[in-house]
Enzyme design. Sequence first.
Site, short mmCIF file in Angstrom:
data_model
loop_
_atom_site.label_atom_id
_atom_site.label_comp_id
_atom_site.label_asym_id
_atom_site.label_seq_id
_atom_site.Cartn_x
_atom_site.Cartn_y
_atom_site.Cartn_z
N HIS A 80 4.72 -12.13 0.24
CA HIS A 80 3.68 -13.14 0.07
C HIS A 80 3.84 -14.06 -1.13
O HIS A 80 3.12 -15.05 -1.24
CB HIS A 80 2.28 -12.51 -0.01
N ASP A 242 9.21 -5.88 1.30
CA ASP A 242 9.31 -4.47 0.89
C ASP A 242 8.76 -3.52 1.94
O ASP A 242 9.28 -2.41 2.12
CB ASP A 242 8.63 -4.25 -0.46
#
Length: 493
Positions: A80, A242
């Site tokens: 993000h 991740d």
Amino acid sequence: MQTTVGIDLGTQSLKVLFYDFSRRKVVACESAELDLYQSDEGAAEQQAHWWLNALHEALGKVDAAVRKTAVAVGVSGQQHGFVPLSKNGEVLAPVKLWCDTSTVAECDEITQAFGSAQACLEEVGNLVLPGYTASKILWLKKSSQGLYEQMASILLPHDYLNYYLTGELCMEAGDASGTGFLDIRERTWSSRMLAAIDPDRDLSECLPTLRQQTETVGTIRREVALRCGLPEGIPVSTGGGDNMMGALGTGNVIPGKVTVSLGTSGTVYAYSDQPVIDPRGEIAAFCSSNGGWLPLMCTMNCTVTTELMRGLLGSDIRDFESKVSSSPRGSAGVITLPFFNGERTPNLPRAKACVIGLDSHNTRPENLLRSSLEGATYALRYGIDRLRDLGIQASEVLLTGGGAGSATWRQVVADVCAAPVTVLDQDEGASFGAALQALSVLDGGQDLAAMANEHLSRNESLCAAPQDSAVNFYNDAYQDYLESVRVITPLYH
């Protein structure tokens, strides 16, 4: 010896891992800490050059001879984050991170411009939430018009490391699905959402090539090789967010498993072979990095909660484990609502943490510490229950992240979630997933499910089974937690 390298750019640190795939052994694992700027207004930012400094520092801790054994690299990164680049490849502004909650107004503006929250779900599969990349772009336009006009490329954190290593600009569908402007069903940019962010500019011109499959995005540049001590010209795989790399690193690449990550943030996710759209928007509809989808719930406060409470009470890791194991189930009635950084699920970006249930008998360090651990776990159980509501069943919980090092926490997860907890020998999660992905490009795109079976194994001594009496207790305690969240919610809307 030959190794693949997994790089994981987290919030608090950057980690590098060297995996000897022939011997099935991690031969080096080092990290470097990262600073984080946060403000009372919800800003959470890092400088992109801090990441490069941390990469050099972490690699510098690895023996030079080991670095020379690298034959491929994979990169994982916090999702993000918004990295705006000029046409010369310069980062134009501090990077607003996943935990930045300062763009609530921009989220509302984009949603209104798109039509409604329901329209967002129907077209792109996700709401426009604080933390996602979309609102950060509008924030830059409003706060720094001059820099916004210079913006030529939009990257995510792991994309930026790929760019540094190879000189190539690209995004990967899994990580890109956390921007808020990817149609996750079709794995294409949503022109309508991009127009809602900025109707006066074609933002698609700032978006790099979207990679759909695991492949080589480029090779290590000569100047980077010299600076990092890695062989020049070795391939760099697509990489990913991740969570997507954590799924690879825990073998969550086929239906039937749920990964719970006890990291700075807490995440719950599961592989699906079809899109999973939550009509409430509580479960993010993400793509996986191996051709499927990765419905996911994120909480913004997991080990953040336990670390803050440890700091407050002056408890080191060993003392923490001793105290939480001595406190009774339910922390003698103390309930922590762990909203230190606001919260995404429930969607309370302005929320603050609360401790409820203190009295003259239970106000003890061990109860406060255990309640922080239990509160973070209750928040994650909500995601498991919601995934079940959406048809995602799981026979086991794959546990990863720093919190998994606590024996008490592992048992609490098993008891609160009423499911057996599996911890792997390969406990590095996202960095190991990135190393596996790098290995897959060497093998010509080997099936990742087969690769997971080949390279992952259970650590039986760390696995945990739910205890019936504890499951029953925590079912009731969890309802008390939910009621506490319901009561405080009006304070922070």
